[in-house]
Design an enzyme around this catalytic site. Structure first.
Site, PDB file in Angstrom:
ATOM      1  N   ASP A   1      -6.204   1.452   8.540  1.00  0.00           N
ATOM      2  CA  ASP A   1      -5.990   2.307   7.361  1.00  0.00           C
ATOM      3  C   ASP A   1      -6.604   3.702   7.526  1.00  0.00           C
ATOM      4  OD1 ASP A   1      -5.027  -0.121   6.434  1.00  0.00           O
ATOM      5  OD2 ASP A   1      -6.765  -0.516   5.164  1.00  0.00           O
TER       6      ASP A   1
ATOM      7  N   ASP B   1       0.795  -1.228   0.000  1.00  0.00           N
ATOM      8  CA  ASP B   1       0.000   0.000   0.000  1.00  0.00           C
ATOM      9  C   ASP B   1       0.831   1.283   0.000  1.00  0.00           C
ATOM     10  OD1 ASP B   1      -1.654  -2.098   0.635  1.00  0.00           O
ATOM     11  OD2 ASP B   1      -2.697  -1.076   2.244  1.00  0.00           O
TER      12      ASP B   1
END
Length: 498
Positions: free
Chosen positions: A167, A47
């Site tokens: 996140d 990510d």
């Protein structure tokens, strides 16, 4: 190497410098390694994190496990750029070195505040029974690049979510700071987006789940982002386990977006109007995209080109994945448009105009000998059917194929079935998008060794994919099902490495 729990979570200090150097050399010498994209110096990249503009430079971090193509003990690596294209690697930024991120510094975001950059991320901690405890952590980076972590978590797991709670995206809207997080509801085991507010980034108020759809979003939502594009709210997120009757997709997990009419964060409500949830990228390999707004309102996005729970051919070389090029976002006639940033043109060497091709036979035209790093802009006239071959061998029995029709029931199909080493075939080897009937087709294609990014009709669609062609497969060609010549025009550029 067998990736046991012990090896995945071995402390960084317990890996030898010799091992790391060998891994770095193996990645650097791979025929599949990218030349102008962000890629790992060793091991796994996943990510993108902390994408931001601070102290006169663009910043991006990424998730890293530097010791192999496996999801292990994660850290953040840091890069800076003056133009969103040429990136300088500054190395390790956030290490898993506290009790709150002992089992990984997971994904998060960044926000410039005064003369510092505020980082917010998920700390992964496992107790002695291997039960996960997610902590939302903060850190400050000064103008010299020094990072200081906060002593205590900012947000802990709410009672109404499972330990799938991660996140964070932190942003400021009007007079308050907000944080959205991917979550799994404890009672229903469904994917949600959690919303928090704060006046000072110290005390946070839980506003519950963001209301944005009545549809079931699967069992988990990862990597949510809320930004504004031409003053319209845009929600970008990754729903896992999403029913394909809700939104059609082919990848193991999709990266979706929803364009809104309005957002009322104080009421935890995102108003989509008649807009529908759509695939952010129509290709094979985009996930965990991260977007942000600059101070002047522009919107930029970058993505992980890779997917969770999917193996890639480079795994055997002990490295995996890369980041996409940066895209600028805008709206046109109510549609989301994704375009390469202007500075991508700085990578071009002298261009070659493509208006006539060498005919091999009545049905095959050679456009160029491509090399492995290039940009190709091509316009295919209306009422045509054919195939554009990329990374082809001499007889085109191997190539990355773009099959097109620009007449009635127009379409574009990308096939990597014959493009080289095969992988993830259980999720299909083709992706198809519908095109406007009776219109010319504009393609802007970027190839970087094993990465292909295709911008269709000025960025109305993007198809991103990895492919692993045999060395020496460099033909760009057009083939037609009939003996009628295909009409096209365009430009070809070789691209520099960075």
């Amino acid at each position: 190497m067998e990736w046991t729990r012990e090896t995945r979570y071995r402390a960084y200090a317990d890996w030898s410098a010799e091992t790391l150097l060998k891994l770095q050399a193996q990645a650097a010498n791979s025929q599949y390694q990218m030349g102008y994209h962000i890629r790992p110096s060793s091991g796994l990249l996943n990510d993108p994190n902390g994408f931001s503009y601070f102290n006169g430079q663009w910043h991006v971090f990424y998730q890293s496990f530097p010791f192999g193509a496996a999801h292990g003990l994660k850290s953040w690596m840091h890069l800076v750029s003056d133009d969103l294209v040429h990136w300088k690697d500054l190395g390790l930024a956030l290490a898993p070195d506290t009790k709150f991120d002992s089992h990984g510094a997971y994904s998060g975001s960044a926000l410039p505040i005064d003369d510092k950059l505020f980082l917010m991320y998920t700390g992964n901690h496992r107790d002695k029974d291997w039960i996960r405890h997610p902590f939302q952590l903060g850190a400050w980076m000064d103008q010299a690049g020094q990072i200081t972590k906060l002593d205590e978590p900012l947000i802990t797991q709410p009672d109404h979510t499972t330990d799938h709670f991660r996140d964070p995206q932190v942003f400021k809207h009007r007079d308050l700071y907000y944080v959205i997080l991917g979550a799994q509801d404890k009672e229903t085991k469904t994917g949600k987006i959690s919303l928090f507010s704060s006046k000072d980034l110290k005390d946070f108020t839980d506003l519950g789940y963001l209301e944005f759809t009545e549809d079931n979003m699967g069992y988990m939502i990862e990597c949510p982002n809320l930004i504004f594009v031409d003053d319209k709210p845009l929600l970008v997120f990754c729903p896992q386990g999403l029913d394909k009757d809700v939104v059609a997709y082919d990848n193991i997990y999709p990266n979706m977006y929803l364009l809104g009419k309005d957002v009322q964060l104080n009421k935890a409500k995102f108003e989509a109007g008649t807009n529908q949830i759509q695939n952010l990228d129509d290709g094979f390999d985009v996930y965990a995209s991260q977007a942000f707004n600059t101070s002047d309102g522009k919107a930029y996005l970058i993505s992980w080109v890779g997917l969770p729970d999917v193996s890639y051919p480079t795994d055997e070389e002990n490295w995996a994945s890369c980041l996409s090029q940066v895209k600028e976002l805008s709206l046109k006639d109510g549609k989301l448009i994704q375009r390469p940033v202007v500075s991508m043109a700085d990578l071009r060497e002298k261009g070659t105009s493509l208006q006539a091709a060498k005919k091999v036979n009545a049905k095959q035209q050679i456009i160029a000998e491509s090399g492995e790093q290039y940009e190709l802009k091509l316009t295919l006239d209306t009422d045509q059917n054919g195939t554009l071959h990329l990374a082809g061998n001499d007889d085109l029995s191997q190539s990355l194929k773009l099959e097109f029709s620009t007449g009635k029931d127009a379409y574009l199909t990308v096939s990597r079935a014959d493009s080289g080493a095969q992988f993830a075939t259980e999720f299909g080897t083709t992706r198809t998008i519908a095109l406007p009937d009776q219109q010319a087709l504009d393609l802007e294609i970027f190839i970087d060794h094993s990465l292909c990014e295709i911008f269709v009709n000025g960025g109305e669609h993007v198809l991103t994919l990895r492919f692993f062609a045999e060395a020496g497969n460099k033909q760009i060609a057009l083939t037609s099902p009939t003996e009628a010549a295909l009409n096209y025009r365009g430009t070809f550029w070789k691209l520099k490495s960075i």
